[in-house]
Design a protein around this motif. Structure first.
Motif, PDB file in Angstrom:
ATOM      1  N   PHE A   5      19.912  48.040  64.114  1.00  0.00           N
ATOM      2  CA  PHE A   5      21.027  48.318  64.801  1.00  0.00           C
ATOM      3  C   PHE A   5      20.779  48.879  66.397  1.00  0.00           C
ATOM      4  O   PHE A   5      19.662  49.393  66.729  1.00  0.00           O
ATOM      5  CB  PHE A   5      21.720  49.659  64.134  1.00  0.00           C
ATOM      6  N   GLY A  50      24.902  45.488  65.047  1.00  0.00           N
ATOM      7  CA  GLY A  50      23.827  45.472  64.098  1.00  0.00           C
ATOM      8  C   GLY A  50      23.742  44.199  63.226  1.00  0.00           C
ATOM      9  O   GLY A  50      24.807  43.480  63.044  1.00  0.00           O
ATOM     10  N   PHE A  93      20.013  48.468  57.796  1.00  0.00           N
ATOM     11  CA  PHE A  93      19.925  48.489  59.304  1.00  0.00           C
ATOM     12  C   PHE A  93      18.686  49.126  59.717  1.00  0.00           C
ATOM     13  O   PHE A  93      18.537  48.880  60.935  1.00  0.00           O
ATOM     14  CB  PHE A  93      21.272  48.961  59.916  1.00  0.00           C
ATOM     15  N   PRO A 123      22.978  52.774  55.565  1.00  0.00           N
ATOM     16  CA  PRO A 123      22.271  52.868  56.460  1.00  0.00           C
ATOM     17  C   PRO A 123      20.742  52.311  56.481  1.00  0.00           C
ATOM     18  O   PRO A 123      20.470  51.853  57.826  1.00  0.00           O
ATOM     19  CB  PRO A 123      22.105  54.233  56.957  1.00  0.00           C
ATOM     20  N   TYR A 134      21.161  53.643  62.065  1.00  0.00           N
ATOM     21  CA  TYR A 134      22.365  53.363  61.737  1.00  0.00           C
ATOM     22  C   TYR A 134      23.143  54.889  61.845  1.00  0.00           C
ATOM     23  O   TYR A 134      24.342  55.068  62.010  1.00  0.00           O
ATOM     24  CB  TYR A 134      22.783  52.796  60.664  1.00  0.00           C
TER      25      TYR A 134
END
Length: 149
Positions: A48, A62, A41, A38, A8
């Motif tokens: 993502f 994502g 993901f 982040p 991410y």
């Protein structure tokens, strides 16, 4: 389009996320303020993807685990100059496939009326209205959609 798994916070993902956030500013008057970590993901909790044409990032999307075998789609986006070529549909299909392969059975997402092309894409791909959830649960213009994989 070549679709790659990235973090991410990968520079290409950050570029695409910045572009989609700017799109939200234009369409809604401000960025999406949904809290995002982040790490949500990163496999196995999420994934993502960035789509490339000739090595240039042009699309993103994502998913992150939402509980009970569901994932939530976030940051689906195609750069304006590349729209109308089926890239969003290809990205959506890859996101759904990767979520299914990771053992998830349902996808949910939030969008809004200022994104008519997104609404058309999701509805034509089998998404239907679901009960409101998440950060925009009480937002009167938020549209909450879901699909069984």
């Amino acid at each position: 389009m070549e679709i790659r798994v990235v973090s991410y916070d990968h520079p290409d993902a950050v570029r695409m996320i910045d572009e989609v956030q700017q799109e939200y500013v234009v369409r809604y008057g401000g960025p999406d303020s949904t809290p995002v970590d982040p790490a949500q993901f990163a496999p196995p909790l999420g994934l993502f993807l960035v789509g490339y044409l000739d090595g240039v990032p042009v699309a993103s999307g994502g998913w992150r685990a939402h509980g009970d075998g569901m994932v939530e789609l976030k940051r689906m986006y195609v750069s304006p100059a590349r729209r109308g070529r089926g890239l969003a549909r290809a990205m959506l299909a890859e996101l759904e496939l990767s979520a299914r392969r990771a053992g998830h059975g349902r996808v949910i997402l939030e969008t809004g009326p200022a994104q008519p092309e997104a609404l058309k894409l999701y509805r034509s791909s089998g998404y239907t209205d679901v009960p409101a959830f998440g950060h925009y649960k009480d937002a009167p213009l938020a549209v909450h959609l879901g699909k069984t994989l």
